[in-house]
Design a protein around this motif. Structure first.
Motif, PDB file in Angstrom:
ATOM      1  N   ASP A 191       0.819  -1.220   0.000  1.00  0.00           N
ATOM      2  CA  ASP A 191       0.000   0.000   0.000  1.00  0.00           C
ATOM      3  C   ASP A 191       0.849   1.265   0.000  1.00  0.00           C
ATOM      4  O   ASP A 191       0.445   2.275  -0.577  1.00  0.00           O
ATOM      5  CB  ASP A 191      -0.967   0.023   1.178  1.00  0.00           C
ATOM      6  CG  ASP A 191      -2.340  -0.497   0.807  1.00  0.00           C
ATOM      7  OD1 ASP A 191      -2.586  -0.762  -0.388  1.00  0.00           O
ATOM      8  OD2 ASP A 191      -3.172  -0.631   1.719  1.00  0.00           O
ATOM      9  N   THR A 221      -1.355   0.984  -4.674  1.00  0.00           N
ATOM     10  CA  THR A 221      -1.948   1.458  -3.428  1.00  0.00           C
ATOM     11  C   THR A 221      -3.464   1.372  -3.497  1.00  0.00           C
ATOM     12  O   THR A 221      -4.075   1.776  -4.480  1.00  0.00           O
ATOM     13  CB  THR A 221      -1.518   2.923  -3.165  1.00  0.00           C
ATOM     14  OG1 THR A 221      -0.101   2.974  -3.143  1.00  0.00           O
ATOM     15  CG2 THR A 221      -2.083   3.433  -1.860  1.00  0.00           C
ATOM     16  N   LYS A 222      -4.049   0.846  -2.433  1.00  0.00           N
ATOM     17  CA  LYS A 222      -5.507   0.853  -2.294  1.00  0.00           C
ATOM     18  C   LYS A 222      -5.839   2.063  -1.436  1.00  0.00           C
ATOM     19  O   LYS A 222      -5.540   2.094  -0.236  1.00  0.00           O
ATOM     20  CB  LYS A 222      -5.990  -0.436  -1.627  1.00  0.00           C
ATOM     21  CG  LYS A 222      -5.738  -1.665  -2.459  1.00  0.00           C
ATOM     22  CD  LYS A 222      -6.194  -2.916  -1.726  1.00  0.00           C
ATOM     23  CE  LYS A 222      -5.661  -4.134  -2.433  1.00  0.00           C
ATOM     24  NZ  LYS A 222      -4.720  -4.894  -1.608  1.00  0.00           N
ATOM     25  N   PRO A 227      -8.038   4.163   0.754  1.00  0.00           N
ATOM     26  CA  PRO A 227      -9.290   4.045   1.514  1.00  0.00           C
ATOM     27  C   PRO A 227     -10.101   5.343   1.449  1.00  0.00           C
ATOM     28  O   PRO A 227      -9.590   6.390   1.039  1.00  0.00           O
ATOM     29  CB  PRO A 227      -8.809   3.767   2.945  1.00  0.00           C
ATOM     30  CG  PRO A 227      -7.430   4.322   3.006  1.00  0.00           C
ATOM     31  CD  PRO A 227      -6.866   4.219   1.615  1.00  0.00           C
ATOM     32  N   TYR A 235       0.201   2.648  10.906  1.00  0.00           N
ATOM     33  CA  TYR A 235      -0.457   1.967   9.789  1.00  0.00           C
ATOM     34  C   TYR A 235      -1.149   0.685  10.256  1.00  0.00           C
ATOM     35  O   TYR A 235      -2.279   0.407   9.889  1.00  0.00           O
ATOM     36  CB  TYR A 235       0.560   1.659   8.682  1.00  0.00           C
ATOM     37  CG  TYR A 235      -0.050   1.021   7.470  1.00  0.00           C
ATOM     38  CD1 TYR A 235      -0.819   1.766   6.584  1.00  0.00           C
ATOM     39  CD2 TYR A 235       0.118  -0.335   7.210  1.00  0.00           C
ATOM     40  CE1 TYR A 235      -1.396   1.181   5.472  1.00  0.00           C
ATOM     41  CE2 TYR A 235      -0.454  -0.923   6.100  1.00  0.00           C
ATOM     42  CZ  TYR A 235      -1.212  -0.162   5.240  1.00  0.00           C
ATOM     43  OH  TYR A 235      -1.795  -0.740   4.152  1.00  0.00           O
ATOM     44  N   THR A 236      -0.457  -0.088  11.083  1.00  0.00           N
ATOM     45  CA  THR A 236      -1.023  -1.374  11.512  1.00  0.00           C
ATOM     46  C   THR A 236      -2.163  -1.210  12.507  1.00  0.00           C
ATOM     47  O   THR A 236      -2.945  -2.135  12.688  1.00  0.00           O
ATOM     48  CB  THR A 236       0.064  -2.282  12.120  1.00  0.00           C
ATOM     49  OG1 THR A 236       0.690  -1.617  13.213  1.00  0.00           O
ATOM     50  CG2 THR A 236       1.098  -2.665  11.077  1.00  0.00           C
ATOM     51  N   ILE A 275      -4.717   0.633  12.037  1.00  0.00           N
ATOM     52  CA  ILE A 275      -5.933   0.682  11.216  1.00  0.00           C
ATOM     53  C   ILE A 275      -6.022  -0.512  10.273  1.00  0.00           C
ATOM     54  O   ILE A 275      -7.106  -0.966   9.943  1.00  0.00           O
ATOM     55  CB  ILE A 275      -5.971   2.000  10.412  1.00  0.00           C
ATOM     56  CG1 ILE A 275      -5.975   3.194  11.376  1.00  0.00           C
ATOM     57  CG2 ILE A 275      -7.186   2.066   9.510  1.00  0.00           C
ATOM     58  CD1 ILE A 275      -5.786   4.517  10.702  1.00  0.00           C
ATOM     59  N   HIS A 276      -4.890  -1.030   9.836  1.00  0.00           N
ATOM     60  CA  HIS A 276      -4.850  -2.117   8.857  1.00  0.00           C
ATOM     61  C   HIS A 276      -4.349  -3.396   9.531  1.00  0.00           C
ATOM     62  O   HIS A 276      -3.151  -3.693   9.503  1.00  0.00           O
ATOM     63  CB  HIS A 276      -3.939  -1.744   7.685  1.00  0.00           C
ATOM     64  CG  HIS A 276      -4.376  -0.515   6.976  1.00  0.00           C
ATOM     65  ND1 HIS A 276      -3.959   0.734   7.354  1.00  0.00           N
ATOM     66  CD2 HIS A 276      -5.213  -0.337   5.927  1.00  0.00           C
ATOM     67  CE1 HIS A 276      -4.513   1.628   6.557  1.00  0.00           C
ATOM     68  NE2 HIS A 276      -5.287   1.006   5.681  1.00  0.00           N
ATOM     69  N   ASP A 333      -4.553  -6.451   8.644  1.00  0.00           N
ATOM     70  CA  ASP A 333      -3.945  -7.432   7.743  1.00  0.00           C
ATOM     71  C   ASP A 333      -2.472  -7.121   7.466  1.00  0.00           C
ATOM     72  O   ASP A 333      -1.734  -7.973   6.976  1.00  0.00           O
ATOM     73  CB  ASP A 333      -4.722  -7.536   6.433  1.00  0.00           C
ATOM     74  CG  ASP A 333      -4.838  -6.214   5.697  1.00  0.00           C
ATOM     75  OD1 ASP A 333      -4.902  -5.167   6.364  1.00  0.00           O
ATOM     76  OD2 ASP A 333      -4.874  -6.232   4.451  1.00  0.00           O
ATOM     77  N   ALA A 334      -2.019  -5.921   7.805  1.00  0.00           N
ATOM     78  CA  ALA A 334      -0.620  -5.544   7.591  1.00  0.00           C
ATOM     79  C   ALA A 334       0.264  -5.895   8.785  1.00  0.00           C
ATOM     80  O   ALA A 334       1.484  -5.765   8.701  1.00  0.00           O
ATOM     81  CB  ALA A 334      -0.522  -4.044   7.304  1.00  0.00           C
TER      82      ALA A 334
END
Length: 172
Positions: free
Chosen positions: A72, A78-79, A81, A137-138, A140-141, A143-144
């Motif tokens: 990302d 990059t996705k 959001p 980052y992790t 909120i995400h 899966d990361a």
């Protein structure tokens, strides 16, 4: 001497004026927020030149972990959001993504073995020091987030792949 009734009446009139003025504060804040939306930076995904996963051919488990935790911010895939469209959060996200692509871009992987080995060494280093993926980052995400096993798999593979690339470049 001023009669007590006058003091309370003046106080009440002053309070009413203050209430009328305070009503404009939320209106001003909302207008300011709306104007900020006109300043959103561009969210770009340029074309992929040489994809890391295609070029380096990591095992599927490693490729999946890298794609989830790194792509990302460090690729042109990059996705974006929904909140990346809302200022001032959009400024931070675009800035972080631009900085990530500048430091390591998985969409523009080098063809030269020595440069690719150095980039793999750097991946190993930031994972080892737990600099990446960043906590902000992790949070909120989910899966990361990398488990210790995933982190070790990536580091072991990048270490072996970098050594193989260096050996191949010295044999040429």
């Amino acid at each position: 001497m001023v009669p007590a009734g006058n003091i309370f009446r003046r106080w009440r009139v002053s309070l009413n004026r203050m209430k009328k003025r305070l009503k404009w504060i939320p209106v001003g804040l909302l207008a300011g927020f709306a104007l900020l939306q006109l300043t959103n930076p561009a969210r770009t995904n340029p074309p992929v030149i040489t994809d890391f996963i295609t070029a380096a051919k990591p095992p599927a488990v490693v490729a999946t972990s890298i794609r989830a935790a790194c792509y990302d911010c460090h690729s042109h895939e990059t996705k974006w959001p929904w909140y990346s469209r809302v200022a001032p959060v959009s400024w931070l996200i675009v800035s972080d993504t631009d900085e990530g692509r500048e430091k390591l871009d998985f969409s523009d992987w080098p063809d030269e073995a020595v440069r690719a080995a150095k980039k793999m060494d750097r991946i190993n280093e930031v994972l080892g020091y737990r600099e990446m993926p960043p906590k902000k980052y992790t949070l909120i995400h989910a899966d990361a987030r990398l488990t210790e096993a995933q982190r070790k798999e990536i580091m072991d593979w990048t270490d072996a792949a970098a050594a193989k690339l260096r050996a191949a470049s010295t044999n040429e």
